[in-house]
Enzyme design. Structure first.
Site, PDB file in Angstrom:
ATOM      1  N   ASP A  91     -12.796  -8.827  -5.745  1.00  0.00           N
ATOM      2  CA  ASP A  91     -11.411  -8.920  -5.641  1.00  0.00           C
ATOM      3  C   ASP A  91     -11.083 -10.262  -5.999  1.00  0.00           C
ATOM      4  O   ASP A  91     -11.839 -10.780  -6.786  1.00  0.00           O
ATOM      5  CB  ASP A  91     -10.958  -8.805  -4.147  1.00  0.00           C
ATOM      6  CG  ASP A  91      -9.829  -8.002  -4.083  1.00  0.00           C
ATOM      7  OD1 ASP A  91      -8.629  -8.529  -4.413  1.00  0.00           O
ATOM      8  OD2 ASP A  91      -9.707  -6.973  -3.674  1.00  0.00           O
ATOM      9  N   HIS A 142      -4.696 -11.147  -2.544  1.00  0.00           N
ATOM     10  CA  HIS A 142      -4.834  -9.741  -2.518  1.00  0.00           C
ATOM     11  C   HIS A 142      -6.188  -9.437  -1.800  1.00  0.00           C
ATOM     12  O   HIS A 142      -6.631  -8.523  -0.983  1.00  0.00           O
ATOM     13  CB  HIS A 142      -5.176  -9.010  -3.943  1.00  0.00           C
ATOM     14  CG  HIS A 142      -5.393  -7.794  -4.109  1.00  0.00           C
ATOM     15  ND1 HIS A 142      -6.408  -6.971  -4.161  1.00  0.00           N
ATOM     16  CD2 HIS A 142      -4.312  -6.448  -4.183  1.00  0.00           C
ATOM     17  CE1 HIS A 142      -6.453  -5.753  -4.378  1.00  0.00           C
ATOM     18  NE2 HIS A 142      -5.040  -5.545  -4.444  1.00  0.00           N
ATOM     19  N   SER A 151      -4.869   0.110  -2.764  1.00  0.00           N
ATOM     20  CA  SER A 151      -5.720  -1.212  -2.592  1.00  0.00           C
ATOM     21  C   SER A 151      -5.988  -1.530  -0.907  1.00  0.00           C
ATOM     22  O   SER A 151      -7.170  -1.895  -0.417  1.00  0.00           O
ATOM     23  CB  SER A 151      -5.255  -2.514  -2.976  1.00  0.00           C
ATOM     24  OG  SER A 151      -5.278  -2.325  -4.452  1.00  0.00           O
TER      25      SER A 151
END
Length: 908
Positions: free
Chosen positions: A181, A228, A396
């Site tokens: 990620d 994220h 996600s």
């Protein structure tokens, strides 16, 4: 690998026009992406990826078990890559060319010029040469915080993770999870204690626990410059009710530099997952590989195999590959790569009301597999972000729930650790069935929800309970019944083509079985499952009483062939014959009859009826029309071949052609077009887009004809031709293949007429995709505000079939002529008050041709008996506009015939 698909998904695809002339040696040309060829055509250098024809290097690793799996993969796959890459490394070394080799996918990143490119592509071990393009992270949406449940986030509670903690004493302890990620804030309060790099004395050791291949983070220390990755890790391992498995340890690889991920970083991260290294990328230790890796990233819709070798090697190493399914919903067929791979376990997203998220990508996946595999909470998910907490929405956010549930399963049942197949079975069989067959599949296993909603408690319970299997065959009148629903408790599956079914794991004990199939009476019975046993139940169903429904389908008074007639909620579906007739049989009962044409020339209809005996139902289908007035019908003119070879080969390229007449499309005349390898003809500039969409859509390409828009490839066995007469222009894609699959081919003929009529004809389709199941067929206006889709992702093409699209008949021909002396770089346009003239928007103004300079002209069609106002305007070399300084010109178009102007700029 096919890196370019990521870019297309986010609107950064490059345009290639006439690149065939700049290609390197013809013998290797088919291996080289057109974009790479163009990048070196001017004598410069570029960076590209070289894919090699590696063998099966996992064969010797399949005997390894447990943690030894990762070591076996690292040893054998790396040795295979060294062997496969030896010759190319020697060539690059001699030429002193910069390169980076990877073993995880048997690929190399090379920088060089056209000569080096040709030499590389000419080598027999080279499979393909592809451009170096980044991957964009799917954009997450800001969410709204939802109420906690007993101090636990709603999403964690919804999958019953707290019950696993309290009733099973299982928080995932002993299991290591990872993510590829944007990085992780390692000292975040919710994550600091579970970081594997944190030592007992509070100090940290980042070697083997953190990897940043691009060296984006300062001093090579863990960071997250996007937020994220910290968010997805929090959902897996976060403390205080934030994460599903708060007892796990976590490590991380920064495969994404920010919101964009370079291919090199994703490959390096993939290698590190199998064999973690120190922070410098040295001294690999596969014994420290994680158990589970979450991947909340992906590219455009569809199947692109570029990351498949990495996933296969993870599976070979016993590392569970959890992926998000993509945020490209709600359209069917929108599952993202790599989530669409059969080897990944992909998650869709649902909200606090147990409703599927509109953005959640739908299947199908690789080779028609159901995707997503499962659905998890992915809307309004609160988790950790650098410096605090944030609420995001996206698939996600869903995938980490599934990854962490695997950690809970493996912590509770150590014998299942690294057994990917058995773990998938447990997740599948304990998911809460959720019926939505809008994108195909069954009530229990469909392309919206996959196997259903994730239930961590049920999964762990099944994993630790004594269990056995149940198999059987369902027949009717002595023949196997496919698609019968076999239900035990809250779990259901359907029988295969041979009538067989199998529950791989059922808790030991007595179970009631219910078997139902359309056209048969329901069967009910009981079965006893013993621990470690294999029970069998065969069921012979009795046929129900039935009747015949038949009729004639017409549209505009003519029979309509190829129309689907189905009964909602049943497997009954037939297609009307060449004369528009249909006939089906169904048991007595009440039904909804749904009539749906394969192509878009007629609209579907729905009728309710009760069938208590044979019945006739004739239906008239209304003609389909777009706003402008285009309609279509089955083609009557035949397939036309081209006779002039167009210099158009390979992948994703386009070439300009001059039309022998002014072709009107949505009232705008065109004398030039761009033919693309991907089965489209664009009028506002070259388009190489292979990611086809439904029509209309206000993203490029627009202002185009789409005879067969798909991801096509013109190899040595295919070609593109044109042909022309005074009032007809033909473009033929002859025997073109689909990218990556030379076994499926189709020939397409697009026939343009001077009156604006266009016919698409099809010949020799081979393979399912050649029938149009992944294609777009239709037309679209400038700006994508209007269009007519004859077919989108539908089985609408047959050998010899065709469709003709007709412009509205109630139009008059118009020609605008204006005299104006210009300077270099200036062009003239006409703009006016009606849609055909752009409604005063210069960006939609009609361009005038300078073929008879200083008289500028354009031909188009206009509505009759219509008051219009218009002006001429100049577009300068710097793209600024200069309008006529006089008042608006005005007229009323005639009821029939033509409207022609003979004007002078700034005079009237």
């Amino acid at each position: 690998m096919r890196f370019r698909s990521w870019v297309a998904a986010f609107g950064a695809a490059a345009v290639m026009t006439g690149v065939a002339a700049a290609a390197p040696a013809a013998a290797a040309d088919n291996k080289i992406s057109a974009k790479v060829s163009a990048q070196v055509a001017d004598g410069g250098t570029t960076t590209f990826w070289v894919m090699l024809r590696g063998g099966d290097d996992l064969a010797a690793t399949r005997k390894a078990t447990g943690k030894a799996k990762a070591g076996a993969v690292y040893r054998d796959v790396r040795a295979g890559a060294n062997r496969d890459q030896a010759g190319l490394r020697t060539l690059l070394g001699k030429r002193k060319a910069p390169y980076q080799a990877y073993w995880i996918a048997d690929t190399m990143r090379v920088t060089g010029n056209a000569a080096l490119l040709a030499a590389v592509a000419a080598r027999p071990e080279v499979k393909a040469v592809l451009p170096d393009e980044p991957v964009k992270l799917p954009a997450v949406q800001a969410g709204t915080a939802q109420a906690e449940v007993s101090s636990v986030e709603w999403n964690v509670d919804r999958i019953n993770a707290p019950r696993v903690w309290s009733e099973r004493g299982d928080t995932g302890a002993g299991i290591v999870v990872a993510n590829v990620d944007t990085g992780v804030q390692f000292d975040h309060p919710a994550l600091a204690a579970s970081y594997r790099g944190r030592n007992a004395d509070g100090s940290v050791s980042h070697d083997y626990n953190w990897y940043d291949p691009s060296h984006t983070c300062a001093d090579n220390l863990p960071c997250d410059n996007s937020g994220h990755g910290t968010h997805t890790m929090g959902t897996m391992a976060g403390a205080d009710g934030l994460g599903v498995a708060p007892g796990v340890k976590w490590i991380a690889a920064k495969g994404c530099e920010s919101n964009s991920c370079s291919v090199g970083s994703l490959l390096a991260a993939g290698q590190w997952i199998v064999a973690p290294t120190d922070r410098a990328g040295n001294n690999p230790r596969p014994d420290l590989a994680p158990d589970v890796v979450n991947n909340s990233w992906g590219g455009g819709s569809g199947f692109d195999p570029w990351y498949s070798e990495i996933v296969s090697n993870w599976v070979g190493a016993g590392i569970f590959p959890a992926f998000s399914n993509g945020n490209n919903g709600p359209i069917c067929g929108s599952a993202s790569t790599p989530g669409s791979y059969a080897a990944t376990y992909a998650s869709g997203a649902f909200d606090v009301n147990n409703a599927i998220a509109s953005f959640s990508s739908r299947g199908f996946g690789q080779d028609g597999a159901v995707k997503p595999d499962i659905a998890a909470p992915g809307v309004d998910v609160r988790s950790s972000v650098p410096g605090g907490y944030g609420v995001y929405s996206g698939t996600s956010m869903a995938s980490p729930h599934t990854a962490a549930t695997v950690a809970l399963i493996w912590a509770a049942a150590p014998a299942l650790r690294h057994d990917i197949a058995a773990t998938r079975e447990i997740l599948d069989e304990t998911a809460i069935d959720t019926d939505d067959t809008s994108c195909g599949g069954t009530a229990a296993d469909n392309n919206v929800w996959g196997q259903g909603r994730l239930d961590a408690y049920a999964a762990v319970t099944l994993a630790v309970s004594p269990s056995g299997s149940l198999a059987g065959t369902v027949t009717g009148e002595g023949f196997p019944i496919s698609g019968a629903a076999v239900t035990i408790g809250g779990r259901s599956l359907t029988t295969a083509a041979d009538g067989g079914f199998r529950f791989a794991r059922l808790v030991a004990g007595n179970h009631h079985v219910r078997i139902s199939a359309f056209g048969y009476d329901t069967f009910e019975g009981d079965v006893s499952i013993t621990a470690g046993g294999s029970a069998r139940l065969d069921a012979a169903l009795t046929t129900s009483a039935s009747a015949v429904l038949s009729g004639l389908l017409t549209s505009g008074g003519s029979p309509v062939p190829g129309v689907s007639v189905a009964l909602t909620g049943t497997p009954v579906s037939v297609t009307s014959d060449s004369g528009g007739h249909y006939r089906l049989a169904a048991p007595f009962g009440s039904y909804e009859v749904v009539v749906h044409p394969a192509g878009g020339c007629a609209s579907g209809v729905t009728r309710q009826l009760t069938l208590s005996g044979d019945q006739t139902l004739d239906l008239e289908l209304p003609l389909t029309s777009d706003h402008y007035g285009y309609t279509c019908a089955a083609a009557t003119e035949g397939y036309r071949e081209g006779d002039q070879l167009l210099a158009l080969t390979g992948d994703d390229s386009a070439a300009s052609v001059t039309l022998p007449f002014s072709f009107p499309l949505y009232g705008v005349a065109h004398t030039q077009a761009w033919v693309g390898t991907n089965g489209l003809i664009a009028f506002d500039g070259a388009s190489t887009s292979f990611a086809n969409t439904d029509l209309p859509l206000n993203t490029e390409p627009n202002d185009a004809l789409y005879p067969f828009w798909d991801d096509l490839y013109v190899d040595a066995a295919a070609a593109v031709y044109t042909a022309s007469t005074a009032d007809t222009f033909v473009v033929e894609w002859r025997n073109v293949m689909f990218f990556g699959d030379a076994t499926q081919r189709v020939s397409v003929s697009a026939i343009l007429h001077a009156d604006g009529t266009v016919t698409y004809r099809y010949r020799g389709p081979v393979g399912e995709r050649a029938t149009g199941t992944s294609a777009t067929i239709g037309i679209e206006n400038i700006g994508g505000t209007d269009g007519l889709a004859y077919a989108y992702l539908k089985n609408a093409v047959r050998d010899g079939s065709g469709v003709t699209l007709h412009p509205p008949a109630n139009r008059i021909a118009a020609t605008f002529n204006v005299t104006m002396t210009t300077v270099w770089g200036q062009n003239l346009y006409v703009v006016g008050s009606i849609p055909e003239l752009g409604q005063w928007d210069p960006a939609r103004a009609v361009p005038l041709s300078a073929a008879t300079y200083p008289i500028w002209s354009a031909s188009l069609t206009l509505p009759p008996n219509t008051a219009i106002e218009f002006k001429y305007l100049i577009k300068n070399a710097d793209s600024s506009w200069a309008w006529e300084s006089t008042s608006n010109r005005s007229t009323v178009t005639p009821p029939t015939g033509q409207y022609i102007t003979h004007d002078t700029f700034n005079q009237h």
